[in-house]
Scaffold this active site. Structure first.
Site, mmCIF file in Angstrom:
data_model
loop_
_atom_site.group_PDB
_atom_site.id
_atom_site.type_symbol
_atom_site.label_atom_id
_atom_site.label_comp_id
_atom_site.label_asym_id
_atom_site.label_seq_id
_atom_site.Cartn_x
_atom_site.Cartn_y
_atom_site.Cartn_z
ATOM 1 N N SER A 65 70.171 20.153 29.216
ATOM 2 C CA SER A 65 69.553 20.037 30.529
ATOM 3 C C SER A 65 70.435 20.787 31.512
ATOM 4 O O SER A 65 71.658 20.785 31.381
ATOM 5 C CB SER A 65 69.438 18.578 30.982
ATOM 6 O OG SER A 65 68.447 17.905 30.246
ATOM 7 N N SER A 73 65.892 26.958 46.724
ATOM 8 C CA SER A 73 65.610 25.662 46.124
ATOM 9 C C SER A 73 66.305 25.531 44.774
ATOM 10 O O SER A 73 67.514 25.421 44.735
ATOM 11 C CB SER A 73 64.128 25.355 46.020
ATOM 12 O OG SER A 73 63.970 23.961 45.792
ATOM 13 N N HIS A 78 65.034 21.644 30.658
ATOM 14 C CA HIS A 78 65.353 20.608 29.683
ATOM 15 C C HIS A 78 64.825 21.129 28.353
ATOM 16 O O HIS A 78 63.658 21.523 28.273
ATOM 17 C CB HIS A 78 64.690 19.277 30.039
ATOM 18 C CG HIS A 78 64.998 18.846 31.433
ATOM 19 N ND1 HIS A 78 66.198 18.260 31.784
ATOM 20 C CD2 HIS A 78 64.287 18.945 32.570
ATOM 21 C CE1 HIS A 78 66.194 18.007 33.085
ATOM 22 N NE2 HIS A 78 65.045 18.413 33.586
#
Length: 160
Positions: A65, A73, A78
């Site tokens: 992850s 942003s 994952h």
């Protein structure tokens, strides 16, 4: 001193979020944390993002992850190597970042053979208008001619 929030116009969209599901990923480095991090950083660079930092974690026995924090942003991933699957999130604010290019880079590097792309306008105004999300699945790589990606970005009718 309390912060006074700005009032959102009903058609305001503060950002665009692409939620990408990459299936049948065949690259042998799919569980290599350095390679996944470099792939995410390269996706951010190719999208013209301003990289702030990144953080990645390798799970035991497998899976990764991670997030690349960008001024616009973030990009997050994952992985489930045992399924050849990656869940990717590309969230952008403003018009300078090319989120579609980030999707293309990751699809190619991970060797995805099948994908699902959902596009969501973020911001309270967009939600009130029912512009919450749209999704479409496709086969093959996500490239500049991908009808799925064009459709998710609102640039075509799409289809897979």
């Amino acid at each position: 001193m309390a912060i006074q929030p700005l009032r959102l116009d009903p058609i305001t969209v503060l950002g665009k979020q692409l939620v990408i599901e990459l299936f049948d990923c065949v690259d042998q480095r799919f569980d290599d944390i350095q390679w996944i991090e470099e792939s995410m950083l390269e996706a951010a660079r190719q999208a013209n993002a301003t990289i702030i930092t990144s953080a990645f974690h390798k799970f035991s026995p497998i899976g990764i992850s991670g997030v690349v924090v960008i001024a616009e942003s973030h990009l997050a991933i994952h992985t489930w190597p045992e399924y050849g699957y990656a869940a990717v999130d590309v969230f952008t604010c403003g018009d300078l970042l090319d989120g579609a290019q980030a999707v293309r880079v990751l699809s190619e590097r991970l060797g995805s053979r099948r994908h699902l792309i959902s596009s969501m306008d973020r911001g309270l105004g967009g939600h009130r208008l029912g512009l919450l999300s749209r999704s479409l699945a496709g086969n093959g790589p996500v490239d500049e001619d991908s009808p799925t990606l064009r459709w998710a970005l609102g640039q075509g009718t799409g289809g897979a």
